[in-house]
Every structure is written in structure tokens, then in C-alpha cells.
Write a protein that holds these residues in place. Structure first.
Motif, PDB file in Angstrom:
ATOM      1  N   ASN A  24       0.916  -1.138   0.039  1.00  0.00           N
ATOM      2  CA  ASN A  24       0.145   0.118   0.087  1.00  0.00           C
ATOM      3  C   ASN A  24       0.572   1.203   0.072  1.00  0.00           C
ATOM      4  O   ASN A  24       0.452   2.305  -0.539  1.00  0.00           O
ATOM      5  CB  ASN A  24      -0.832   0.172   1.053  1.00  0.00           C
ATOM      6  CG  ASN A  24      -2.185  -0.797   0.944  1.00  0.00           C
ATOM      7  OD1 ASN A  24      -2.469  -1.111  -0.300  1.00  0.00           O
ATOM      8  ND2 ASN A  24      -2.927  -1.068   2.017  1.00  0.00           N
ATOM      9  N   ARG A  25       1.987   1.105   0.633  1.00  0.00           N
ATOM     10  CA  ARG A  25       3.003   2.182   0.602  1.00  0.00           C
ATOM     11  C   ARG A  25       3.606   2.730  -0.421  1.00  0.00           C
ATOM     12  O   ARG A  25       4.140   3.573  -0.798  1.00  0.00           O
ATOM     13  CB  ARG A  25       4.078   2.124   1.722  1.00  0.00           C
ATOM     14  CG  ARG A  25       3.421   1.849   3.065  1.00  0.00           C
ATOM     15  CD  ARG A  25       4.768   1.373   4.117  1.00  0.00           C
ATOM     16  NE  ARG A  25       4.148   1.110   5.147  1.00  0.00           N
ATOM     17  CZ  ARG A  25       4.048   1.515   6.560  1.00  0.00           C
ATOM     18  NH1 ARG A  25       4.356   3.113   6.428  1.00  0.00           N
ATOM     19  NH2 ARG A  25       3.639   1.025   7.302  1.00  0.00           N
ATOM     20  N   THR A  26       3.442   1.553  -1.629  1.00  0.00           N
ATOM     21  CA  THR A  26       4.214   1.999  -3.025  1.00  0.00           C
ATOM     22  C   THR A  26       3.181   2.418  -4.125  1.00  0.00           C
ATOM     23  O   THR A  26       3.487   2.791  -5.103  1.00  0.00           O
ATOM     24  CB  THR A  26       4.777   0.714  -3.575  1.00  0.00           C
ATOM     25  OG1 THR A  26       3.918  -0.135  -3.850  1.00  0.00           O
ATOM     26  CG2 THR A  26       5.636   0.022  -2.446  1.00  0.00           C
ATOM     27  N   MET A  80     -16.782   8.546   0.702  1.00  0.00           N
ATOM     28  CA  MET A  80     -18.057   7.686   1.182  1.00  0.00           C
ATOM     29  C   MET A  80     -17.629   6.692   2.352  1.00  0.00           C
ATOM     30  O   MET A  80     -18.607   6.186   2.799  1.00  0.00           O
ATOM     31  CB  MET A  80     -18.586   6.846   0.073  1.00  0.00           C
ATOM     32  CG  MET A  80     -18.921   7.205  -1.238  1.00  0.00           C
ATOM     33  SD  MET A  80     -20.198   8.523  -0.979  1.00  0.00           S
ATOM     34  CE  MET A  80     -19.429  10.223  -1.072  1.00  0.00           C
ATOM     35  N   GLY A  81     -16.704   6.858   3.141  1.00  0.00           N
ATOM     36  CA  GLY A  81     -16.089   6.013   4.372  1.00  0.00           C
ATOM     37  C   GLY A  81     -15.632   4.675   3.919  1.00  0.00           C
ATOM     38  O   GLY A  81     -15.460   4.136   4.787  1.00  0.00           O
ATOM     39  N   ILE A  82     -15.237   4.432   2.893  1.00  0.00           N
ATOM     40  CA  ILE A  82     -14.521   3.073   2.405  1.00  0.00           C
ATOM     41  C   ILE A  82     -13.095   3.414   2.457  1.00  0.00           C
ATOM     42  O   ILE A  82     -12.368   4.156   1.847  1.00  0.00           O
ATOM     43  CB  ILE A  82     -15.120   2.784   0.856  1.00  0.00           C
ATOM     44  CG1 ILE A  82     -16.389   2.424   0.715  1.00  0.00           C
ATOM     45  CG2 ILE A  82     -14.267   1.529   0.656  1.00  0.00           C
ATOM     46  CD1 ILE A  82     -16.877   2.394  -0.570  1.00  0.00           C
ATOM     47  N   ARG A  83     -12.364   2.479   3.246  1.00  0.00           N
ATOM     48  CA  ARG A  83     -10.996   2.378   3.790  1.00  0.00           C
ATOM     49  C   ARG A  83     -10.333   1.787   2.600  1.00  0.00           C
ATOM     50  O   ARG A  83     -10.277   0.474   2.553  1.00  0.00           O
ATOM     51  CB  ARG A  83     -10.660   2.009   4.984  1.00  0.00           C
ATOM     52  CG  ARG A  83     -11.272   2.894   5.905  1.00  0.00           C
ATOM     53  CD  ARG A  83     -10.800   2.441   7.363  1.00  0.00           C
ATOM     54  NE  ARG A  83      -9.144   2.613   7.468  1.00  0.00           N
ATOM     55  CZ  ARG A  83      -8.597   2.230   8.704  1.00  0.00           C
ATOM     56  NH1 ARG A  83      -9.144   1.827   9.744  1.00  0.00           N
ATOM     57  NH2 ARG A  83      -7.296   2.374   8.666  1.00  0.00           N
ATOM     58  N   ALA A  84      -9.821   2.504   1.546  1.00  0.00           N
ATOM     59  CA  ALA A  84      -9.182   1.757   0.217  1.00  0.00           C
ATOM     60  C   ALA A  84      -8.144   0.759   0.745  1.00  0.00           C
ATOM     61  O   ALA A  84      -7.819  -0.389   0.113  1.00  0.00           O
ATOM     62  CB  ALA A  84      -8.869   2.600  -0.607  1.00  0.00           C
ATOM     63  N   GLU A  85      -7.379   1.250   1.855  1.00  0.00           N
ATOM     64  CA  GLU A  85      -6.070   0.172   1.853  1.00  0.00           C
ATOM     65  C   GLU A  85      -6.552  -1.032   2.584  1.00  0.00           C
ATOM     66  O   GLU A  85      -5.865  -1.978   2.141  1.00  0.00           O
ATOM     67  CB  GLU A  85      -5.256   1.125   3.174  1.00  0.00           C
ATOM     68  CG  GLU A  85      -6.011   1.247   4.501  1.00  0.00           C
ATOM     69  CD  GLU A  85      -6.579   2.660   4.403  1.00  0.00           C
ATOM     70  OE1 GLU A  85      -6.994   3.084   5.614  1.00  0.00           O
ATOM     71  OE2 GLU A  85      -6.984   3.171   3.361  1.00  0.00           O
ATOM     72  N   ARG A  86      -7.635  -1.072   3.184  1.00  0.00           N
ATOM     73  CA  ARG A  86      -8.268  -2.505   3.702  1.00  0.00           C
ATOM     74  C   ARG A  86      -8.921  -3.077   2.590  1.00  0.00           C
ATOM     75  O   ARG A  86      -8.933  -4.434   2.477  1.00  0.00           O
ATOM     76  CB  ARG A  86      -9.019  -2.038   4.916  1.00  0.00           C
ATOM     77  CG  ARG A  86      -8.532  -1.706   6.161  1.00  0.00           C
ATOM     78  CD  ARG A  86      -9.762  -1.783   7.151  1.00  0.00           C
ATOM     79  NE  ARG A  86      -9.011  -0.891   8.521  1.00  0.00           N
ATOM     80  CZ  ARG A  86      -8.107  -1.913   9.280  1.00  0.00           C
ATOM     81  NH1 ARG A  86      -8.176  -3.097   9.028  1.00  0.00           N
ATOM     82  NH2 ARG A  86      -7.699  -1.482  10.333  1.00  0.00           N
ATOM     83  N   ILE A  87      -9.660  -2.443   1.735  1.00  0.00           N
ATOM     84  CA  ILE A  87     -10.164  -3.028   0.488  1.00  0.00           C
ATOM     85  C   ILE A  87      -8.990  -3.539  -0.386  1.00  0.00           C
ATOM     86  O   ILE A  87      -8.975  -4.957  -0.980  1.00  0.00           O
ATOM     87  CB  ILE A  87     -10.923  -2.111  -0.536  1.00  0.00           C
ATOM     88  CG1 ILE A  87     -12.301  -1.840   0.550  1.00  0.00           C
ATOM     89  CG2 ILE A  87     -11.303  -2.842  -1.736  1.00  0.00           C
ATOM     90  CD1 ILE A  87     -13.100  -2.676   0.885  1.00  0.00           C
ATOM     91  N   PHE A  88      -8.074  -3.027  -0.745  1.00  0.00           N
ATOM     92  CA  PHE A  88      -6.826  -3.487  -1.307  1.00  0.00           C
ATOM     93  C   PHE A  88      -6.071  -4.961  -0.640  1.00  0.00           C
ATOM     94  O   PHE A  88      -5.751  -5.643  -1.348  1.00  0.00           O
ATOM     95  CB  PHE A  88      -5.738  -2.445  -1.287  1.00  0.00           C
ATOM     96  CG  PHE A  88      -6.331  -1.183  -2.334  1.00  0.00           C
ATOM     97  CD1 PHE A  88      -6.937  -1.542  -3.133  1.00  0.00           C
ATOM     98  CD2 PHE A  88      -5.336   0.006  -2.300  1.00  0.00           C
ATOM     99  CE1 PHE A  88      -7.619  -0.258  -4.119  1.00  0.00           C
ATOM    100  CE2 PHE A  88      -5.910   1.067  -2.939  1.00  0.00           C
ATOM    101  CZ  PHE A  88      -6.602   0.608  -4.118  1.00  0.00           C
ATOM    102  N   ALA A  89      -5.986  -4.632   0.751  1.00  0.00           N
ATOM    103  CA  ALA A  89      -5.540  -5.639   1.444  1.00  0.00           C
ATOM    104  C   ALA A  89      -6.235  -6.851   1.269  1.00  0.00           C
ATOM    105  O   ALA A  89      -5.717  -8.048   1.157  1.00  0.00           O
ATOM    106  CB  ALA A  89      -5.127  -5.529   2.983  1.00  0.00           C
TER     107      ALA A  89
END
Length: 285
Positions: free
Chosen positions: A84-86, A179-188
Motif C-alpha cells: 500500500n505504501r508503494t 464515502m467512508g470506504i477505507r481503500a487500504e483495507r479493500i486492497f489488502a
């Protein structure tokens, strides 16, 4: 009839290539991340299944079931803590990081398991076959293809029919964040699911052929070709791409055994000449 058998065997082989590629397609389709360590992660999962079989005496399919949550957790942590950091507009950081990860996995497996090739035995299933008219179909190749179809169906359902917001995050992660969606958790979560697909691919890789710590890059090439032939981000296109490569290889081998691998690469290039964006492109620029 020999050509019919050749084509059928190529289609079944394409199921294995589709399994190699499905996880890669999922990750690219959601976060546009090209994972150069994907092939090595397949080999890592194969060694994990082998370790569970030899250490615990499990059936290979039961060992793969045990490995599924382990690989999901590994993929989730890898994406959340590192990859996610990249992510960003520059494609170079994820390429460099996943290339380094590939080197680490290969050398770690060489240290742990040596360079000897291994294979996972499934007993009578290795030689079992079904007779359909004049054509004999191996039980393991057929099971591999059916598993590939099942994985593609499951990924489509997860991507389009669940509340996990994969599609929204894929289309516009910034708006999804509002919309409150945490993209980093979806990506994980997406990478975790991709690692579960990798485990299924590893099971059939290990039971159908010998494998060793250095064969990951070759699996990555097949996966890339299947994804690109099918169209970036298209799950059914990935299956079609795997089948095209598999049929090309078996036809090439039937003409001359030395042409097997080359025939698959030529089919890949021909598709790119005709359809540069692949057969069923989903991703947009």
C-alpha cells in the motif's frame, strides 16, 4: 482424433494457466498493481502445501485447505504493511518492491528446501482418467480446469455481487474514500483473496509437475500472458487467455516437442497484433 485429443488437453492445460493468472488479474483489476513476485508466491504456496503434507500427513487437498487462511493472512499483511505504501501515480515503486520480494522468496526457499525439485503426490488420482468416446481425459487435468472455472465464477461474484466495495474502489478509490470506504483495507483484502487463488494454483502445480524454488518467474510469464491476452482486469478473459496459451502449447508440441513453449509465446504475440488491449479489456486508462 489425435488432434481432437491435443486440443482438449490444451484446453485443460489452459485451466492451470488461468489459475496462475486469476490472482494477478484480481490485484491489477482493483489497484493497478503489477506484482512481479506473483510466480514466486505460487511456488511458496506449493512448498507450504508440501510441508503440511509431509509434516502432518495430510491429504494434499486438506493441506491446501489449511494453507488457504495462512496465505490469505500473508497476502493481507503484505499489502497492508508494504505494498500500500508503494501505490501512486508512479509505477516504479511497486515494481521494485515486488522484484525485491521475488528475490527474497527464491533465496529463502533455496535455503530452506535446497534446489532439488519436489512433487506432491495425490495417489491414484495421478493416473485416473475418464473415457469420453474416443478421448481419454485425465482426472487431475479435468479437476484443474473445473477448479479454474469455479475460481473465475467466485471472483466475479465477489467483485460484482458482494458489499466489499471492490468495484467502487477499483473505479475511483478517492471518491470511495469520501464515502467512508477505507481503500487500504479493500486492497489488502483483495491481495488476501489473490493469495487464496495462488494456493489453489499451487496445489495443482505441485500435483501435476515437479517444482523447485527458482521456477516462479516462468509461472509469472504464463500468468502475465494469460491476463494480457484476455484483457486487463477481465476474469473470464483471463480464462480465455489461459486456454489460448494451453492450446497453442499442446498443438506446438504435437508438431514438434521443441516448439511447445515457443508456440504459446507466438500465440500471445499474435493476439497482441490483432487486439493490443486484449480480447475482453475491462480496465480503462
Amino acid at each position: 482424433m489425435s488432434w481432437l485429443d491435443t486440443i482438449i488437453q490444451g484446453i485443460l492445460l489452459g485451466g492451470l494457466y488461468a489459475l496462475f493468472a486469476a490472482g494477478l488479474s484480481l490485484v491489477f483489476g482493483i489497484m493497478r498493481l503489477v506484482n512481479l513476485a506473483h510466480g514466486d508466491l505460487i511456488v511458496l504456496a506449493a512448498f507450504l502445501v508440501l510441508l503440511l503434507v509431509s509434516a502432518l500427513g495430510l491429504n494434499p487437498f486438506a493441506a491446501a485447505a489449511v494453507a488457504l487462511p495462512v496465505m490469505f493472512a500473508l497476502g493481507w499483511a503484505l499489502q497492508f504493511l508494504v505494498l500500500n505504501r508503494t501505490l501512486g501515480n508512479d509505477i516504479l515503486p511497486p515494481l521494485l518492491v515486488t522484484f525485491g520480494l521475488s528475490v527474497v522468496i527464491q533465496n529463502g526457499l533455496l535455503e530452506g528446501f535446497s534446489a532439488d525439485s519436489r512433487r506432491i503426490s495425490v495417489g491414484a488420482l495421478e493416473t485416473a482418467s475418464l473415457k469420453i468416446g474416443p478421448v481419454s481425459i485425465g482426472a487431475m487435468p479435468l479437476l484443474t480446469f473445473l477448479s479454474a472455472v469455479g475460481v473465475i465464477v467466485a471472483l466475479n461474484l465477489v467483485f460484482y455481487r458482494t458489499p466489499l466495495a471492490f468495484r467502487a474502489t477499483s473505479d475511483d478509490s478517492a471518491t470511495a474514500g469520501l464515502m467512508g470506504i477505507r481503500a487500504e483495507r479493500i486492497f489488502a483484502t483483495a491481495t488476501g483473496l489473490a493469495m487464496m487463488v495462488v494456493t489453489i494454483a499451487a496445489l495443482y502445480l505441485g500435483t501435476r509437475a515437479n517444482f523447485d524454488p527458482t521456477m516462479g518467474p516462468a509461472r509469472l510469464i504464463y500468468a502475465f500472458e494469460a491476463v494480457i491476452i484476455g484483457g486487463l482486469g477481465s476474469f473470464w478473459g483471463t480464462l480465455a487467455g489461459g486456454i489460448i496459451i494451453g492450446v497453442a502449447q499442446t498443438v506446438g508440441a504435437a508438431i514438434n516437442p521443441e516448439w511447445q513453449i515457443l508456440a504459446g509465446h507466438i500465440a500471445f504475440l499474435l493476439v497482441l497484433v490483432v487486439r493490443p488491449r486484449g480480447l475482453f479489456p475491462r480496465a480503462v486508462d
